[in-house]
Design an enzyme around this catalytic site. Structure first.
Site, short mmCIF file in Angstrom:
data_model
loop_
_atom_site.label_atom_id
_atom_site.label_comp_id
_atom_site.label_asym_id
_atom_site.label_seq_id
_atom_site.Cartn_x
_atom_site.Cartn_y
_atom_site.Cartn_z
N LYS A 53 70.05 53.81 -9.25
CA LYS A 53 70.64 52.44 -8.62
C LYS A 53 69.60 51.86 -7.66
CE LYS A 53 75.32 54.57 -8.80
NZ LYS A 53 76.20 55.38 -8.32
N GLN A 97 78.56 57.05 -2.62
CA GLN A 97 78.57 57.75 -3.92
C GLN A 97 79.49 59.07 -3.99
OE1 GLN A 97 76.28 57.20 -6.53
NE2 GLN A 97 77.07 58.87 -7.61
N ASP A 120 81.90 48.52 -6.14
CA ASP A 120 82.36 49.54 -7.09
C ASP A 120 83.59 49.13 -7.73
OD1 ASP A 120 80.71 51.83 -7.72
OD2 ASP A 120 81.25 52.88 -6.22
#
Ligand code: NDP
Length: 305
Positions: A53, A97, A120
């Site tokens: 990422k 995460q 997200d």
């Protein structure tokens, strides 16, 4: 021969479209869009994902930081971290995460992220916005699949889409997004009766289960478009022999495992009109869509300031 829906090509197009948007944002605000990744503990898979990422963010000129905390970090400590990130004006996106360590209340931590910084697309406010068709970050994997279907001009309107799997991050948002594209959508899960029969009525079959090669010829309507979200590591050679052709088995000896999706690859080849391979289909899209969400969040925050 079925058409291969190559996720890397679509990923590259998404990234190419983001570059001028990042440049324009920088031009008008004097700073880059900003993403902060919160990583707790030392899960090797999470570390690999976070590295990918941040590498993609770097490539696109998105400012990024990774905040790393020990596995012993408490829920309250993480809530304090999120509160500080919510306050920082130059942080447009916050990504926690997953998975978090078992003792941490993941739901509370995810809920604490400001919806406008939730890149997200997991916050209930953003899920609500998605379901009602308002602009907001959408969960990255299903949003990437919609981009892939558009790129390859796969007709969705009026088609019967069957989504197997109902997780909050893949199955449910996938169904909502296909519905928005005017598909007629059926969602299946572990309690569904007559799974094969329902799947065989799908014009578009989405496998998001997490079981290697679980969906087989009996689940695939001839001519269906098959989107295989599953990423499953097969490290049992006996099982691998039942899934892969001899030329792919050669790689098993080298790596000690092979990756497969939720749909049997040989049956896809025989029956589908188009499909996403594993690896190389859906996988590459997820990180690209995270960047898309970060740039979109930055633009919306500036527009609303
Ligand atoms: P979850 O484990 O959260 O959900 C799995 C879903 O599959 C559940 O809804 C479950 O039903 C359903 N299911 C399990 N067994 C069966 C069965 N026998 N018949 C029908 N349905 C079944 O998984 P995720 O949604 O997080 O992930 C799914 C797959 O996608 C995994 O392989 C994962 O690695 C992969 N993935 C890939 C990504 C990518 O970027 N390519 C990103 C995210 C995930 P129930 O609800 O009833 O338990």
């Amino acid at each position: 021969m079925p058409r291969i829906l190559d996720g890397k090509t679509v990923r590259d197009q998404i990234k190419a479209e983001l570059k001028p948007r990042v440049a324009a944002f920088r031009e008008s605000t004097g700073r880059a869009p900003g993403l902060v990744v919160v990583l707790v503990g030392n899960d090797p898979a999470s570390e690999v994902y976070v590295a990918s990422k941040t590498a993609t963010a770097d490539e696109l000129g998105i400012y990024n930081e990774t905040l790393t905390y020990p596995a012993t970090t408490t829920t309250d400590e993480l809530l304090a971290v999120i509160a500080r990130l919510n306050e920082r004006p130059e942080v447009d996106g916050i990504l926690v995460q997953l998975p978090l360590p078992a003792h941490v209340d993941s739901q509370r931590v995810l809920l604490a992220v400001l919806p406008e910084k939730d890149v997200d697309g997991f916050h209930p406010c953003n899920i609500g916005a998605m379901v009602t068709g308002r602009p907001a970050p959408k969960p990255c994997t299903p949003a990437g699949i919609i981009e892939l279907l558009k790129y390859y001009q796969i007709p969705v309107e009026g088609k019967h889409a069957v989504v197997v799997g109902r997780s909050d991050i893949v199955g449910k948002p996938m169904a909502a997004l296909l519905l928005q594209q005017n598909a007629t959508v059926t969602i299946c899960h572990s309690k569904t009766r007559n799974l094969a029969e329902i799947c065989r009525t799908a014009d578009i079959l989405v496998g998001a289960i997490g079981r290697p090669a679980f969906l087989k010829a009996e689940h695939i309507q001839p001519g269906a478009v098959v989107i295989d979200v599953g990423v499953n590591r097969v490290d049992d050679y006996g099982l691998a022999e039942t899934i892969f052709p001899p030329e792919r088995l050669a790689n098993f000896a080298k790596k000690g495992y092979l990756l497969t999706g939720d749909v049997n690859p040989a049956d896809i080849e025989k029956l589908a009109s188009a499909y996403t391979p594993v690896p190389g289909g859906v996988g590459p899209l997820t990180i690209a869509m995270l960047m898309f969400n970060t740039v979109g969040a930055a633009e919306r925050r500036i527009a609303q300031a």
